[in-house]
Design an enzyme around this catalytic site. Sequence first.
Site, PDB file in Angstrom:
ATOM      1  N   ASP A 111      65.028  76.919   9.037  1.00  0.00           N
ATOM      2  CA  ASP A 111      64.618  75.794   9.866  1.00  0.00           C
ATOM      3  C   ASP A 111      63.434  75.042   9.256  1.00  0.00           C
ATOM      4  OD1 ASP A 111      64.606  74.203  12.176  1.00  0.00           O
ATOM      5  OD2 ASP A 111      63.219  75.539  13.220  1.00  0.00           O
ATOM      6  N   HIS A 112      63.503  73.713   9.312  1.00  0.00           N
ATOM      7  CA  HIS A 112      62.364  72.823   9.021  1.00  0.00           C
ATOM      8  C   HIS A 112      61.645  73.111   7.708  1.00  0.00           C
ATOM      9  CE1 HIS A 112      62.154  70.138  12.437  1.00  0.00           C
ATOM     10  NE2 HIS A 112      62.453  71.156  13.230  1.00  0.00           N
ATOM     11  N   GLU A 184      54.912  71.914  15.166  1.00  0.00           N
ATOM     12  CA  GLU A 184      55.590  73.195  15.012  1.00  0.00           C
ATOM     13  C   GLU A 184      55.362  73.713  13.607  1.00  0.00           C
ATOM     14  OE1 GLU A 184      59.771  74.840  16.484  1.00  0.00           O
ATOM     15  OE2 GLU A 184      60.031  73.589  14.720  1.00  0.00           O
ATOM     16  N   HIS A 228      58.748  68.440  19.665  1.00  0.00           N
ATOM     17  CA  HIS A 228      58.631  69.896  19.694  1.00  0.00           C
ATOM     18  C   HIS A 228      57.711  70.310  20.838  1.00  0.00           C
ATOM     19  CE1 HIS A 228      59.711  69.894  15.199  1.00  0.00           C
ATOM     20  NE2 HIS A 228      60.691  70.466  15.842  1.00  0.00           N
ATOM     21  N   HIS A 267      66.951  68.493  17.907  1.00  0.00           N
ATOM     22  CA  HIS A 267      65.683  69.190  17.689  1.00  0.00           C
ATOM     23  C   HIS A 267      64.761  68.934  18.867  1.00  0.00           C
ATOM     24  CE1 HIS A 267      65.607  70.022  13.074  1.00  0.00           C
ATOM     25  NE2 HIS A 267      66.741  70.378  13.628  1.00  0.00           N
ATOM     26  N   ASN A 289      68.082  73.216  19.094  1.00  0.00           N
ATOM     27  CA  ASN A 289      66.961  74.116  18.853  1.00  0.00           C
ATOM     28  C   ASN A 289      66.189  74.371  20.149  1.00  0.00           C
ATOM     29  OD1 ASN A 289      67.791  73.754  16.211  1.00  0.00           O
ATOM     30  ND2 ASN A 289      65.747  73.302  15.422  1.00  0.00           N
TER      31      ASN A 289
END
Length: 361
Positions: A111-112, A184, A228, A267, A289
């Site tokens: 992720d990310h 995040e 987020h 997201h 997510n």
Amino acid sequence: MGLLDELNIPVGVIYGDDVLKLFEHARKNGYALPACNVTSSSTVIAALEAARDAKSAIILQTSQGGAAYFAGKGIKNTEKQEASIAGSIAAAHYIRAIAPSYGIPVVLHTDHCAKKLLPWLDGMLDADEAFFKANGVPLFSSHMIDLSEEPVEENIETCVKYLKRAAPMKQWLEMEIGITGGEEDGVDNSGVDNSALYTQPEDIYAIQQAFSPISKYFSIAAGFGNVHGVYSPGNVKLHPELLGKHQAYVHEKIGGEEKKPVFFVFHGGSGSSLEEYQEAISHGVVKVNVDTDLQFAYLAGIRDYITNNIEYLKTQVGNPEGANKPNKKKYDPRVWVREGEKTMASRITQSLKDFNAAGTL
């Protein structure tokens, strides 16, 4: 008939065409899979248990920070991302080993990966290629590159480079276009201009045009106001209807029978309403997510256990039942960690239902 019988998708970690079939089935049948960030064997178990009991596939993913935690806080990252590489590889081998016991398909994802974290992705791809050479499949089902802070042209160009590397392994690539707000894992977008949170349809089409000649194994995390974390009501303005407009724009450009040609990713899903989830899924979102909600859920079980049993946890011997009564059965980590697993699994179960994924096996 579901995934296992209808599409003959195997249990355990899946790859390539099986991942594609899973996401096509989700898009066609109007559901999405929750993507659960895991940081330990305990959080892995919570997610697998929830998906097994709900009769659904699941996506397990490690972030750069989560992967480093999986390796252990005593291992330090330099710019080479040693701890994150080691932790994500360790998590991958653990998940590969345990997932078949739960009898469900699992997408193993990362992720990310921002620009400064690309050495982490490079290290994982080295492991993928070595594993592929030995076993015919990569170690991970898919990876995610987040260059949404970079210029669009650079974002696409860099992702194309990595897609070319992943394509021979039929490995899925998720990319982000349009910034997800909030913070995040050290990536702080809380101060970005509001307009940057909304992706333009021309950008989605540009990605589709650049990626499609290379591989069909890719998805797009498009911005439609996503943030987020969880914030007070009214602070986040989601517009999932934009995803429908993106699908229509791309379909108009490329034609074909599939009216929703793009695999979208949601997201910053934690804290969104059921209606927002459902509308986004109706426009081709196949992955959502939910990390922030799961973190709080995991805490809740342990917090409540500690609060309810505090007089048994102050000493090894001695409690309200007697000065000589032992407390081992109360402070054994297998007891209180399990409470976190149960509340995390319960929250994932809710997401599986909200995203229409429950019962799809």
